[in-house]
Design an enzyme around this catalytic site. Sequence first.
Site, PDB file in Angstrom:
ATOM      1  N   LYS A 188       0.830  -1.176   0.041  1.00 51.99           N
ATOM      2  CA  LYS A 188       0.054   0.273   0.055  1.00 51.99           C
ATOM      3  C   LYS A 188       0.934   1.291   0.072  1.00 51.99           C
ATOM      4  O   LYS A 188       2.025   1.170  -0.412  1.00 51.99           O
ATOM      5  CB  LYS A 188      -0.957  -0.065   1.184  1.00 51.99           C
ATOM      6  CG  LYS A 188      -1.818  -1.245   1.287  1.00 51.99           C
ATOM      7  CD  LYS A 188      -3.047  -1.279   0.438  1.00 51.99           C
ATOM      8  CE  LYS A 188      -3.615  -2.940  -0.160  1.00 51.99           C
ATOM      9  NZ  LYS A 188      -4.270  -3.248   0.976  1.00 51.99           N
TER      10      LYS A 188
HETATM   11  C1  PLP Z   1      -5.614  -4.360   1.421  1.00 51.29           C
HETATM   12  C2  PLP Z   1      -6.953  -4.075   1.486  1.00 51.29           C
HETATM   13  C3  PLP Z   1      -7.767  -4.512   2.761  1.00 51.29           C
HETATM   14  C4  PLP Z   1      -6.962  -5.272   3.728  1.00 51.29           C
HETATM   15  O1  PLP Z   1      -6.089  -4.771   4.444  1.00 51.29           O
HETATM   16  P1  PLP Z   1      -4.887  -5.580   5.413  1.00 51.29           P
HETATM   17  O2  PLP Z   1      -4.229  -4.542   5.912  1.00 51.29           O
HETATM   18  O3  PLP Z   1      -3.940  -6.332   4.282  1.00 51.29           O
HETATM   19  O4  PLP Z   1      -5.818  -6.448   6.120  1.00 51.29           O
HETATM   20  C5  PLP Z   1      -9.071  -4.155   2.516  1.00 51.29           C
HETATM   21  N1  PLP Z   1      -9.522  -3.524   1.542  1.00 51.29           N
HETATM   22  C6  PLP Z   1      -8.720  -3.188   0.669  1.00 51.29           C
HETATM   23  C7  PLP Z   1      -9.443  -2.533  -0.296  1.00 51.29           C
HETATM   24  C8  PLP Z   1      -7.364  -3.656   0.401  1.00 51.29           C
HETATM   25  O5  PLP Z   1      -6.896  -3.248  -0.708  1.00 51.29           O
END
Ligand code: PLP
Length: 385
Positions: A188
């Site tokens: 991210k």
């Molecule tokens: C990555 C992601 C999540 C979950 O994130 P984590 O921190 O890996 O649990 C939820 N929603 C979206 C849209 C994501 O891209």
Amino acid sequence: MDRIPYSCQTIEEEDIAAVAAVLRSPFLTQGPEIARFEQAIADMHDAPHAVAVCNATAALHIACLALDLGPGDRLWTSPISFAASANCGLYCGATVDFVDIDPKTRNMSVDALANKLEAAEEAGTLPKIVVPVDFTGLPCDMAAMRKLADRYGFALIQDASHAVGASLDGKPVGRYADIAIFSFHPVKIVTTGEGGVAVTANAELAQKMALLRSHGITRDPEIMENPSEGGWYYEQILLGFNYRMTDLQAALGLSQLQRLPSMWQKRDERTRRYDDRLADLPLHLPARASDRQSAHHLYVIEIDETRSSLTRRELFDALTSADIGANVHYIPIHLQPHYRRLGFTPGDFPAAEAYYRRAVTIPLFPRMTDEEQDRVIDCLKSALS
Ligand SMILES: *Cc1c(COP(=O)(O)O)cnc(C)c1O
């Protein structure tokens, strides 16, 4: 030639020093870095409360629980998201359904939402929670969704996992939602290794999420049900989890946040360069809108089927055989076996399914060089010509 990843974290010496300092401190977890990280996130979003947790999936779960989602209730989200946006509803025993996307923005369509709400009101099947997703970091039409939320009486959890640093009408994302969720997974925008945060303006929701994050246990006499029995005393006042973030993660996040503006700048430069150099190819490129600023988490291209007979699979394979880390975000959630067993079938959300047939995510990350980007562009040109 080295393989180009589709995404990649940026770790600098100052990040390593920040984590090392926590390792030398008395607190590896439940220490001061968590509160500092939460304050930084809250300040950044002009919000009074931020609750840091072990990942964004956990944040979605406790957000749903704080809003009292349970069996018999309904949660709606976008089919073009990571599974966690929907799974949080199932964790709570609720029924999950989807609202189709707007093909231009690839975000939940406000028109589709309005139509579905009208039908649901008629049928007595209104949702308790709607989870719009800021897909690729482009903010959803949250003002319109807020109006619908107020009219039909549902809560909004904005899944802004992709949208750290994004803005809508010049203001940080999240302010129209009851709770906004951000992710700090390494792919991210900025990372804590694993991590998530829930941001809210509502003190009661914040307090409930803070309890749910740590077993439902409190040492705060204000909210205990019985008088304290002494200095050791604590109470478990609801059923929570161990969803805590560690101080190591929070320190990494604080250090990363310092560089968010410069990393955004680099993502923006890469995005503009792609926009410019891919403009003549038979592709649909990401939407831009003057009233919102994307975080540029992902760069997703779609093959224009009216101008090219190349399949998505052929394009994907051309990229990967040139050592370019292509990806697909996302397989529509309702088509996953687990969701098909709940009754969903192909054809349920046509815009999402048409998007999925054409979509490829191409590499985008702050440290990407001109040479790397040119390799991606040249590969696309030769595959699509
Ligand atoms: C990555 C992601 C999540 C979950 O994130 P984590 O921190 O890996 O649990 C939820 N929603 C979206 C849209 C994501 O891209």
